[in-house]
Design a protein around this motif. Structure first.
Motif, mmCIF file in Angstrom:
data_model
loop_
_atom_site.group_PDB
_atom_site.id
_atom_site.type_symbol
_atom_site.label_atom_id
_atom_site.label_comp_id
_atom_site.label_asym_id
_atom_site.label_seq_id
_atom_site.Cartn_x
_atom_site.Cartn_y
_atom_site.Cartn_z
ATOM 1 N N ARG A 164 0.880 -1.186 -0.031
ATOM 2 C CA ARG A 164 0.004 0.023 -0.039
ATOM 3 C C ARG A 164 1.022 1.099 0.002
ATOM 4 O O ARG A 164 0.606 2.342 -0.633
ATOM 5 N N ILE A 165 1.981 1.156 1.027
ATOM 6 C CA ILE A 165 2.720 2.262 0.747
ATOM 7 C C ILE A 165 3.462 2.746 -0.511
ATOM 8 O O ILE A 165 3.520 3.786 -0.951
ATOM 9 N N GLU A 166 3.857 1.346 -1.164
ATOM 10 C CA GLU A 166 4.593 1.801 -2.641
ATOM 11 C C GLU A 166 3.463 2.256 -3.508
ATOM 12 O O GLU A 166 3.852 3.230 -4.350
ATOM 13 N N ALA A 167 2.063 1.849 -3.464
ATOM 14 C CA ALA A 167 1.004 2.299 -4.401
ATOM 15 C C ALA A 167 0.917 3.799 -3.951
ATOM 16 O O ALA A 167 0.774 4.695 -5.219
ATOM 17 N N LEU A 168 0.761 4.249 -2.796
ATOM 18 C CA LEU A 168 0.739 5.600 -2.549
ATOM 19 C C LEU A 168 1.739 6.424 -2.845
ATOM 20 O O LEU A 168 1.626 7.609 -3.332
ATOM 21 N N SER A 169 3.162 5.977 -2.932
ATOM 22 C CA SER A 169 3.953 6.669 -3.226
ATOM 23 C C SER A 169 4.171 7.139 -4.687
ATOM 24 O O SER A 169 4.372 8.237 -5.139
ATOM 25 N N GLN A 170 3.572 6.287 -5.395
ATOM 26 C CA GLN A 170 3.364 6.343 -6.859
ATOM 27 C C GLN A 170 2.322 7.363 -6.904
ATOM 28 O O GLN A 170 2.263 8.309 -7.859
ATOM 29 N N HIS A 171 1.345 7.313 -6.360
ATOM 30 C CA HIS A 171 0.264 8.437 -6.389
ATOM 31 C C HIS A 171 0.832 9.862 -5.958
ATOM 32 O O HIS A 171 0.447 10.732 -6.778
ATOM 33 N N PHE A 172 1.545 9.870 -4.982
ATOM 34 C CA PHE A 172 2.187 11.232 -4.605
ATOM 35 C C PHE A 172 3.190 11.751 -5.704
ATOM 36 O O PHE A 172 3.286 12.940 -5.527
ATOM 37 N N LYS A 173 3.735 10.864 -6.671
ATOM 38 C CA LYS A 173 4.557 11.428 -7.625
ATOM 39 C C LYS A 173 3.941 12.055 -8.576
ATOM 40 O O LYS A 173 4.356 13.155 -9.132
ATOM 41 N N LYS A 174 2.537 11.993 -8.772
ATOM 42 C CA LYS A 174 1.813 12.699 -9.689
ATOM 43 C C LYS A 174 0.910 13.587 -9.101
ATOM 44 O O LYS A 174 0.655 14.493 -9.608
ATOM 45 N N HIS A 175 0.291 13.512 -7.846
ATOM 46 C CA HIS A 175 -0.506 14.436 -7.046
ATOM 47 C C HIS A 175 0.437 14.960 -5.797
ATOM 48 O O HIS A 175 0.053 14.260 -4.684
ATOM 49 N N ASP A 180 -1.560 16.566 -2.658
ATOM 50 C CA ASP A 180 -2.652 15.816 -1.985
ATOM 51 C C ASP A 180 -2.156 15.486 -0.520
ATOM 52 O O ASP A 180 -1.909 14.388 -0.041
ATOM 53 N N THR A 181 -2.524 16.546 0.431
ATOM 54 C CA THR A 181 -2.243 16.602 1.740
ATOM 55 C C THR A 181 -2.964 15.725 2.613
ATOM 56 O O THR A 181 -2.591 15.140 3.481
ATOM 57 N N ASN A 182 -4.330 15.463 2.039
ATOM 58 C CA ASN A 182 -5.214 14.627 2.881
ATOM 59 C C ASN A 182 -4.796 13.389 2.934
ATOM 60 O O ASN A 182 -4.910 12.612 3.926
ATOM 61 N N SER A 183 -4.315 12.670 1.699
ATOM 62 C CA SER A 183 -3.907 11.389 1.752
ATOM 63 C C SER A 183 -2.800 11.025 2.262
ATOM 64 O O SER A 183 -2.310 9.906 2.596
ATOM 65 N N ARG A 184 -1.851 12.338 2.308
ATOM 66 C CA ARG A 184 -0.591 12.245 2.652
ATOM 67 C C ARG A 184 -0.473 11.789 4.289
ATOM 68 O O ARG A 184 0.294 11.205 4.885
ATOM 69 N N ARG A 185 -1.525 12.309 5.168
ATOM 70 C CA ARG A 185 -1.636 11.969 6.517
ATOM 71 C C ARG A 185 -2.236 10.500 6.511
ATOM 72 O O ARG A 185 -1.346 9.901 7.543
ATOM 73 N N GLY A 186 -2.843 9.910 5.785
ATOM 74 C CA GLY A 186 -3.098 8.479 5.957
ATOM 75 C C GLY A 186 -1.770 7.751 5.629
ATOM 76 O O GLY A 186 -1.400 6.441 6.150
ATOM 77 N N PHE A 187 -1.072 8.121 4.532
ATOM 78 C CA PHE A 187 0.367 7.630 4.126
ATOM 79 C C PHE A 187 1.264 7.615 5.170
ATOM 80 O O PHE A 187 1.771 6.561 5.543
ATOM 81 N N LEU A 188 1.437 8.837 6.026
ATOM 82 C CA LEU A 188 2.209 8.542 7.176
ATOM 83 C C LEU A 188 1.765 7.723 8.414
ATOM 84 O O LEU A 188 2.632 7.100 8.877
ATOM 85 N N LYS A 189 0.490 7.585 8.538
ATOM 86 C CA LYS A 189 0.042 6.561 9.433
ATOM 87 C C LYS A 189 0.376 5.381 9.109
ATOM 88 O O LYS A 189 0.802 4.456 9.895
ATOM 89 N N LEU A 190 0.392 4.844 7.724
ATOM 90 C CA LEU A 190 0.606 3.476 7.318
ATOM 91 C C LEU A 190 2.057 3.444 7.611
ATOM 92 O O LEU A 190 2.549 2.229 8.136
ATOM 93 N N ILE A 191 3.049 4.165 7.317
ATOM 94 C CA ILE A 191 4.461 4.348 7.530
ATOM 95 C C ILE A 191 4.622 3.647 9.228
ATOM 96 O O ILE A 191 5.349 3.054 9.499
ATOM 97 N N GLY A 192 4.036 4.596 9.852
ATOM 98 C CA GLY A 192 4.066 4.585 11.325
ATOM 99 C C GLY A 192 3.694 3.279 11.729
ATOM 100 O O GLY A 192 4.363 2.420 12.901
#
Length: 88
Positions: A34-45, A48-60
């Motif tokens: 999931r982290i790999e998929a979201l990191s690809q998403h953030f390269k394009k967008h 997108d700060t709202n999704s970044r918060r969930g991304f950081l929670k996944l990393i934690g």
């Protein structure tokens, strides 16, 4: 979210038995995908700060699971790191 086929393959590769979804190894592998998929998403967008918060929670969450696995069974911890190619 991940596709069902991807999840089943991860469970088969990292699980201790056929229907294993709760072991730390499987959870770390699923979170990594999931982290790999979201990191690809953030390269394009980039904004997108709202999704970044969930991304950081996944990393934690992944970090906590890896810390738990390292303290309970260092051999399995090293095996998971090698399979997922984390911390080179």
């Amino acid at each position: 979210m991940l596709e069902k086929t991807v999840k089943l393959e991860i469970e088969k590769n990292f699980g201790r038995h056929e229907k294993d979804t709760g072991s730390p190894e499987v959870q770390v592998a699923l979170l990594t995908k999931r982290i790999e998929a979201l990191s690809q998403h953030f390269k394009k967008h980039r904004k997108d700060t709202n999704s970044r918060r969930g991304f950081l929670k996944l990393i934690g969450r992944r970090r906590r699971l890896l810390r738990y696995l390292q303290s309970t069974d260092p051999a399995r911890y090293q095996e998971v790191l090698k399979k997922l190619q984390l911390r080179k």
